[in-house]
Motif scaffolding. Structure first.
Motif, short mmCIF file in Angstrom:
data_model
loop_
_atom_site.label_atom_id
_atom_site.label_comp_id
_atom_site.label_asym_id
_atom_site.label_seq_id
_atom_site.Cartn_x
_atom_site.Cartn_y
_atom_site.Cartn_z
N ASP A 3 10.55 -10.80 1.10
CA ASP A 3 10.18 -9.45 0.64
C ASP A 3 10.31 -9.31 -0.87
O ASP A 3 9.49 -8.67 -1.51
CB ASP A 3 11.05 -8.41 1.34
N TYR A 114 2.23 -8.09 3.32
CA TYR A 114 3.47 -7.60 3.91
C TYR A 114 3.20 -7.00 5.30
O TYR A 114 3.93 -7.24 6.26
CB TYR A 114 4.12 -6.59 2.99
N LYS A 118 4.76 -8.47 8.77
CA LYS A 118 5.74 -7.64 9.49
C LYS A 118 5.15 -6.88 10.66
O LYS A 118 5.86 -6.48 11.57
CB LYS A 118 6.39 -6.63 8.54
#
Length: 119
Positions: A3, A114, A118
């Motif tokens: 991240d 991202y 995720k």
């Protein structure tokens, strides 16, 4: 995916976009310092590409699919260098605008990466 690396790449891309946008506002083409900034952002995307491939090789699975994840990784890696080459061909303020736009596009690609990872 890391991240912190994704965030750092997105922030660096936005800083590059602001810097080249300022140059375009002042009616200047991209200069050597801008290319150093592009190299830094490209290095971050290269590290991200390697980390992503290593994660996939270890068996980690992106939530939204491996193919789309790899496509976004490759697209984010190619985004800024492609704009850099285009700015070399266009040695006016529009070269700076092109690089600024690629910085914004890369930041959006980072958000999407991202999301793909995720879910």
């Amino acid at each position: 995916m890391l991240d912190a690396l994704t965030s750092a790449t997105g922030v660096a891309a936005l800083l590059l976009a602001a810097w080249c946008g300022w140059a375009a506002y002042r009616d200047q083409p991209t200069k050597d310092w801008h290319f150093i900034g592009m190299a830094v952002v490209t290095l971050l995307t290269l590290v991200q590409l390697v980390v992503g491939i290593v994660q996939l090789a270890r068996g980690a699975e992106p939530e939204q699919g491996t193919v789309i994840f790899v496509a976004y990784l490759l697209g984010s890696f190619a985004c800024v260098p492609a704009a850099g080459f285009m700015s070399l061909a266009e040695r006016t303020r529009w070269g700076s605008v092109t690089v600024a736009a690629s910085g914004v596009v890369l930041a959006v690609l980072e958000v999407r990466l991202y999301d793909i990872w995720k879910g």
